[in-house]
Design an enzyme around this catalytic site. Sequence first.
Site, PDB file in Angstrom:
ATOM      1  NE  ARG A 111      -0.164   8.028 -41.843  1.00 40.34           N
ATOM      2  CZ  ARG A 111      -0.336   7.541 -43.053  1.00 40.34           C
ATOM      3  NH1 ARG A 111       0.430   7.951 -44.053  1.00 40.34           N
ATOM      4  NH2 ARG A 111      -1.247   6.638 -43.297  1.00 40.34           N
ATOM      5  CE1 TYR A 260      -6.067  14.290 -35.946  1.00 37.28           C
ATOM      6  CE2 TYR A 260      -5.181  12.696 -37.482  1.00 37.28           C
ATOM      7  CZ  TYR A 260      -6.169  13.087 -36.598  1.00 37.28           C
ATOM      8  OH  TYR A 260      -7.235  12.265 -36.361  1.00 37.28           O
ATOM      9  N   GLY A 261      -1.501  13.217 -35.477  1.00 33.86           N
ATOM     10  CA  GLY A 261      -1.182  11.797 -35.663  1.00 33.86           C
ATOM     11  C   GLY A 261       0.237  11.522 -36.124  1.00 33.86           C
ATOM     12  N   GLY A 262       0.328  10.752 -37.175  1.00 34.65           N
ATOM     13  CA  GLY A 262       1.627  10.315 -37.679  1.00 34.65           C
ATOM     14  C   GLY A 262       2.544  11.457 -38.085  1.00 34.65           C
ATOM     15  CE  LYS A 269       1.104   4.953 -38.910  1.00 40.84           C
ATOM     16  NZ  LYS A 269       0.613   3.607 -38.954  1.00 40.84           N
ATOM     17  CG  HIS A 289       1.645  -0.130 -41.339  1.00 39.30           C
ATOM     18  ND1 HIS A 289       0.861   0.370 -42.350  1.00 39.30           N
ATOM     19  CD2 HIS A 289       1.133   0.383 -40.198  1.00 39.30           C
ATOM     20  CE1 HIS A 289      -0.079   1.148 -41.843  1.00 39.30           C
ATOM     21  NE2 HIS A 289       0.064   1.168 -40.547  1.00 39.30           N
ATOM     22  CB  SER A 311      -3.541   3.865 -42.559  1.00 41.86           C
ATOM     23  OG  SER A 311      -2.159   3.910 -42.349  1.00 41.86           O
ATOM     24  CB  CYS A 313      -7.362  -1.792 -44.060  1.00 38.47           C
ATOM     25  SG  CYS A 313      -7.251  -0.834 -45.575  1.00 38.47           S
ATOM     26  N   GLY A 314      -8.750  -1.899 -40.734  1.00 38.54           N
ATOM     27  CA  GLY A 314      -9.251  -2.849 -39.733  1.00 38.54           C
ATOM     28  C   GLY A 314      -8.181  -3.599 -38.945  1.00 38.54           C
ATOM     29  CB  THR A 316      -7.753  -1.208 -34.264  1.00 38.08           C
ATOM     30  OG1 THR A 316      -6.711  -0.313 -34.676  1.00 38.08           O
ATOM     31  CG2 THR A 316      -7.964  -1.086 -32.767  1.00 38.08           C
ATOM     32  CG  ASP A 336      -0.250   1.327 -36.631  1.00 36.23           C
ATOM     33  OD1 ASP A 336      -0.836   0.968 -37.674  1.00 36.23           O
ATOM     34  OD2 ASP A 336       0.376   2.391 -36.544  1.00 36.23           O
ATOM     35  CG  ASN A 429      -7.406   9.879 -40.225  1.00 38.21           C
ATOM     36  OD1 ASN A 429      -7.305   8.678 -39.971  1.00 38.21           O
ATOM     37  ND2 ASN A 429      -6.359  10.690 -40.178  1.00 38.21           N
ATOM     38  NE  ARG A 431      -6.488   7.656 -37.207  1.00 42.36           N
ATOM     39  CZ  ARG A 431      -5.855   6.631 -37.770  1.00 42.36           C
ATOM     40  NH1 ARG A 431      -5.397   5.641 -37.059  1.00 42.36           N
ATOM     41  NH2 ARG A 431      -5.706   6.599 -39.092  1.00 42.36           N
ATOM     42  N   GLY A 556     -15.848 -10.628 -35.998  1.00 41.58           N
ATOM     43  CA  GLY A 556     -15.650 -11.871 -35.245  1.00 41.58           C
ATOM     44  C   GLY A 556     -15.644 -13.117 -36.120  1.00 41.58           C
ATOM     45  CG  ASN A 558     -12.628 -11.364 -40.325  1.00 42.67           C
ATOM     46  OD1 ASN A 558     -13.332 -11.771 -41.252  1.00 42.67           O
ATOM     47  ND2 ASN A 558     -12.373 -10.080 -40.132  1.00 42.67           N
TER      48      ASN A 558
HETATM   49  O1  SAT Z   1      -1.881   9.158 -38.334  1.00 42.93           O
HETATM   50  S1  SAT Z   1      -1.207   7.865 -38.254  1.00 42.93           S
HETATM   51  O2  SAT Z   1      -0.171   7.778 -39.259  1.00 42.93           O
HETATM   52  O3  SAT Z   1      -0.587   7.717 -36.961  1.00 42.93           O
HETATM   53  C1  SAT Z   1      -2.322   6.620 -38.422  1.00 42.93           C
HETATM   54  C2  SAT Z   1      -2.190   5.784 -39.623  1.00 42.93           C
HETATM   55  O4  SAT Z   1      -2.219   6.298 -40.727  1.00 42.93           O
HETATM   56  O5  SAT Z   1      -2.054   4.547 -39.476  1.00 42.93           O
HETATM   57 MN    MN Z   2      -1.035   2.528 -39.174  1.00 47.71          MN
END
Ligand code: SAT
Ligand code: MN
Length: 649
Positions: A111, A260-262, A269, A289, A311, A313-314, A316, A336, A429, A431, A556, A558
């Site tokens: 992003r 790309y992505g976001g 986003k 978020h 984004s 930081c875990g 998922t 997310d 980054n 994905r 785990g 956590n």
């Molecule tokens: O690229 S994204 O914005 O979809 C992923 C993220 O930053 O959480």
């Molecule tokens: Mn995100």
Amino acid sequence: MPEFIEKKSGIFSTEVGRFAKQASHPNVGLFNHLKGISVINGDLKSLSPKVRAYVEENVDLCKPEKIHICDGTEQENNHLLNLMQQHGTIVPLPKYQNCWLARTNPADTARVESKTFISTEKRAETIPTTKEGIKGTLGNWISPRDMDVAIKDRFTGCMKGRTMYIVPFSMGPVSSPLAKIGIQLTDSAYVVVSMRVMTRMGQAVLNKLADGTDFVKCLHSVGIPASGFVEMASWPCDPERTIILHRPQNNEIVSYGSGYGGNSLLGKKCFALRIGSTIAKREGWLAEHMLILGVTNPAGKKRYIAAAFPSACGKTNLAMMTPSLPDYKIECVGDDIAWMRFDNNGQLRAINPENGFFGVAPGTSNSSNPIAMKTIFKNTIFTNVASTSDGGVFWEGMEDEVDDGVKITDWRGKPWVKGESNTPAAHPNSRFCTPAKQCPIIDPQWEAPEGVPISAILFGGRRPTGVPLVYEARDWKHGVLIGAGMRSEATAAAEHKGKVIMHDPFAMRPFFGYNFGDYLEHWLSMEKKSTNLPKIFHVNWFRKGSDGKFLWPGFGENSRVLDWILRRLDNEECARDTAIGLIPKAESLNLEGLEGKVNVEELFNLPKTFWMEEAYAIEKYFNEQVGMDLPLIIDQELKKLKKRVNDMD
Ligand code: SAT
Ligand code: MN
């Protein structure tokens, strides 16, 4: 590729034929208007007048050669995958079922926060008024006029000779009263197939729009670089002129130059957070978020928790955690984004507006996230990971998952040798984009139209020093201060360099759709909506000891923190008061069976100097970045925190 040719001349050419017939219909002005443009899939006549007008306006602007109205079918998806394979945008990964790898232009991998703008009449509607000489970091504002100019400059004729896809999508289950609809116009087939994974996309949404329902307008183009459009470029983009624009007043998003992505999957986003937060403000709910998980304790009592981490930081990993504590069960609702509102009984309820996971690949492995590993090896589009000579993927963390003798090609397409190459195999980054329903622990209620009841909200980030494993807010107002004061080490999800600790309030800093001061007021106003507010906590899995090593094993383990949180929700007296909030009483965190020794004392130590500095840093940030827009209550909460820290022994 005979099969593909056949498909192409099969369904798609008959659509052209059908369109030719419609185009001669004398009563429909639109068809005159779009004369010369072939509709290669779908039926323009079936679009609602509002959708048609939006399409018409942007066809005029972008001048595509063809229009493809997306129906979301598998047939359509296969056609687009084939098309992209021919262009070299994606390659198949024969080791798995229906998996694909895209390698982007190396200049288009994350992003771009610095090129992301919100447009309102007044600047102060978008960003707090900062002191002179101080650069605001809580979003970028652009005037409506400049936004118009930016669009005209970039979009005029930008789809010449190419196809405009019309992508109808729903954020949230199509039948949910909490769901919202968008129409994305894009010239990227990669975006179309990704939107099909990440949202509910296709005919059902068009049907819902038929009654004139409003939608969020999402215009996207990968763009044409100044050097001209390279017909065969496998990843066209225009990094130099990339811009991501939002006009909340019109529920409008315009994104140019990045695939790309976001930046390009506009439901995520741009819609679910930036535009979403402005709609949520107007309608009295929260667009955040946050991951959403369900956790069932050994007694069989289930609660849902929402958690905001920046984004990469875990989120998922937490959302799909395999608990190490026996007889605990975690189920995943989303990883997310959470849309949350109080129901008539004052219960906060959340839906995951997404339909898939766009997760960070590196670090995902059978030891860190076995559930993700069971999710992602079918019907998945990987982007910027490395590939293997046996037709699979590879990234940092998968060292134990590849067979000996297998050769690796890095994300740029260059040979890569473990222990020899000194650049990462996968982009940090990189994905996976994978359907949520494939997750073996997807929650049975994940598509419940009314959402799931939220009992606790967690804030967190990567904090190597000073911040304990977990602490609980004293009340809602204090919780809002904790969210506002969030800080975290920068990650590869955006263009920031190095491991600097950045302020990232509510993990929303790149995603606020309006003035952060007003956002805080909005959060504070939620207190009046319920007598049964969720409890708020702050967690930090990333504290390091004096030896520079992580103090807590994470993943785990956590579940031990979640166990303590659940007991707090049951009002168990397992907490003790400290200057910063409530932390576990001695021995109250269940460490039974934990492998290796954990230095609990260091993990929960609250150094006075650190917290003095922390409170000061937050105060400075508020003063500089939020200024007069900071709600008085937050200022008072901060003063209370400072006093308590000052009174520490
Ligand atoms: O690229 S994204 O914005 O979809 C992923 C993220 O930053 O959480
Ligand atoms: Mn995100």
